[in-house]
Write an enzyme that holds these catalytic residues in place. Structure first.
Site, PDB file in Angstrom:
ATOM      1  N   LYS A   1      -7.084   1.385  -2.936  1.00 18.47           N
ATOM      2  CA  LYS A   1      -6.704   0.917  -1.602  1.00 18.47           C
ATOM      3  C   LYS A   1      -6.842   2.034  -0.580  1.00 18.47           C
ATOM      4  CE  LYS A   1      -5.226  -1.642   1.743  1.00 18.47           C
ATOM      5  NZ  LYS A   1      -3.942  -2.335   1.804  1.00 18.47           N
TER       6      LYS A   1
ATOM      7  N   THR B   1       0.879  -1.175   0.000  1.00 21.00           N
ATOM      8  CA  THR B   1       0.000   0.000   0.000  1.00 21.00           C
ATOM      9  C   THR B   1       0.914   1.222   0.000  1.00 21.00           C
ATOM     10  OG1 THR B   1      -1.748  -1.152   1.178  1.00 21.00           O
ATOM     11  CG2 THR B   1      -1.795   1.239   1.235  1.00 21.00           C
TER      12      THR B   1
ATOM     13  N   LYS C   1       0.460   4.950   8.144  1.00 17.77           N
ATOM     14  CA  LYS C   1       1.036   5.279   6.838  1.00 17.77           C
ATOM     15  C   LYS C   1      -0.037   5.346   5.768  1.00 17.77           C
ATOM     16  CE  LYS C   1       2.355   1.954   4.471  1.00 17.77           C
ATOM     17  NZ  LYS C   1       1.807   1.019   3.461  1.00 17.77           N
TER      18      LYS C   1
END
Length: 283
Positions: A168, A95, A236
């Site tokens: 995502k 990701t 993150k």
């Protein structure tokens, strides 16, 4: 197919094993080589450098920690672009940043490059039931589809390079609100004098049901914070989504609040715990 796999964390190891079980020849590399050792028992070769891992591969898969790690693995002087054979399929399942995905696509014009982040956590990785969100050329997606099927069940083509990463990010935005809501539901049950487990049993099959409730909800009750997905990686991911929105002059208030909560957890040394530990912010 000869496959090189780079990144053997919570999810990566299981994904590499599933590729091997499906009949592919798999070689692995990780900066921490000791993480690769358990994979030998599955017949997976362990390589001691990116060069040795990727040089003869038909396809290279990566799932590493952060966008800076992706950039180093691909564009560093000892990176994949340096040693992968021309025409190889390079698939980043980290990701990561949509902008970085586009950069890799543009710079890697002698390769077939796809961004293909996944959702489903450690359970989905082990059971080969991941959702895989893919950006890049549609022809490359179609060529790799059977390989993706070795790791996932819900495999969707989203569009041009970076589209998988944007999808995502949307996924992580949805999770942010859901996992916080599950924690609040448990707290409400406790404060109302109800048994939280019985409440989850009652609501999990109705309109409130979700993967987060059925999996992480029960872990919250037991204070089982072992990571299916690390808080530090979720932070993150949420920052990536926030940065994209900031660039567009937009704000997502639920995302922003949940990000703040996880950043507080990180300050309390929960960065290596699972995302279900958000309930600690309510206790």
């Amino acid at each position: 197919m000869n496959i090189a796999w780079i990144g053997t964390g919570v999810m990566g190891s299981s994904m590499a094993i599933n590729l091997k079980k499906s009949g592919h020849n798999v070689s692995v590399y990780s900066r921490t080589l000791s993480k690769c050792e358990p994979l030998r028992e599955y017949g997976i070769e362990v390589k001691d450098s990116i060069k040795e891992c990727v040089k003869d591969a038909d396809a290279v898969f990566t799932i590493v920690g952060y966008p800076k790690d992706v950039e180093e693995v691909y564009l560093g002087k000892e990176g994949i672009f340096e040693y992968a054979r021309e025409g190889a399929y390079l698939v980043d399942m980290t990701t990561s940043s949509p902008l970085l995905a586009k950069k890799l696509y543009e710079k890697g014009n002698k390769f077939h490059i796809l961004d293909a982040p996944v959702s489903g956590g450690d359970i989905g990785a082990k059971n080969a039931t991941l959702s895989i969100m893919v950006g890049g050329n549609k022809e490359d997606f179609e060529y790799m589809y059977n390989v993706f099927e070795c790791m996932g069940k819900n495999i969707i083509y989203l569009g041009e390079a970076g589209s998988g990463q944007n999808c995502k990010a949307s996924n992580q935005v949805a999770i942010a609100g859901t996992i916080a809501a599950v924690a609040e539901s448990i707290i409400y049950a406790k404060k109302s004098g109800l048994d939280p487990k019985t409440v989850l049993d009652a609501i999990s099959k109705g309109a409130a049901g979700s993967w987060q409730l059925q999996n992480n909800g029960y872990k919250m009750i037991e204070k089982d914070y072992e990571p299916g997905f690390f808080n530090k990686h979720f932070i993150k991911d949420m920052k990536i989504a926030k940065e994209v929105m900031d660039e567009k002059g937009e704000s997502l208030p639920v995302l922003n609040k949940v990000l703040e909560m996880y950043e507080e957890l990180a300050k309390k040394n929960f960065e290596d715990k699972g995302t279900q530990s958000i309930i600690e912010e309510y206790l």
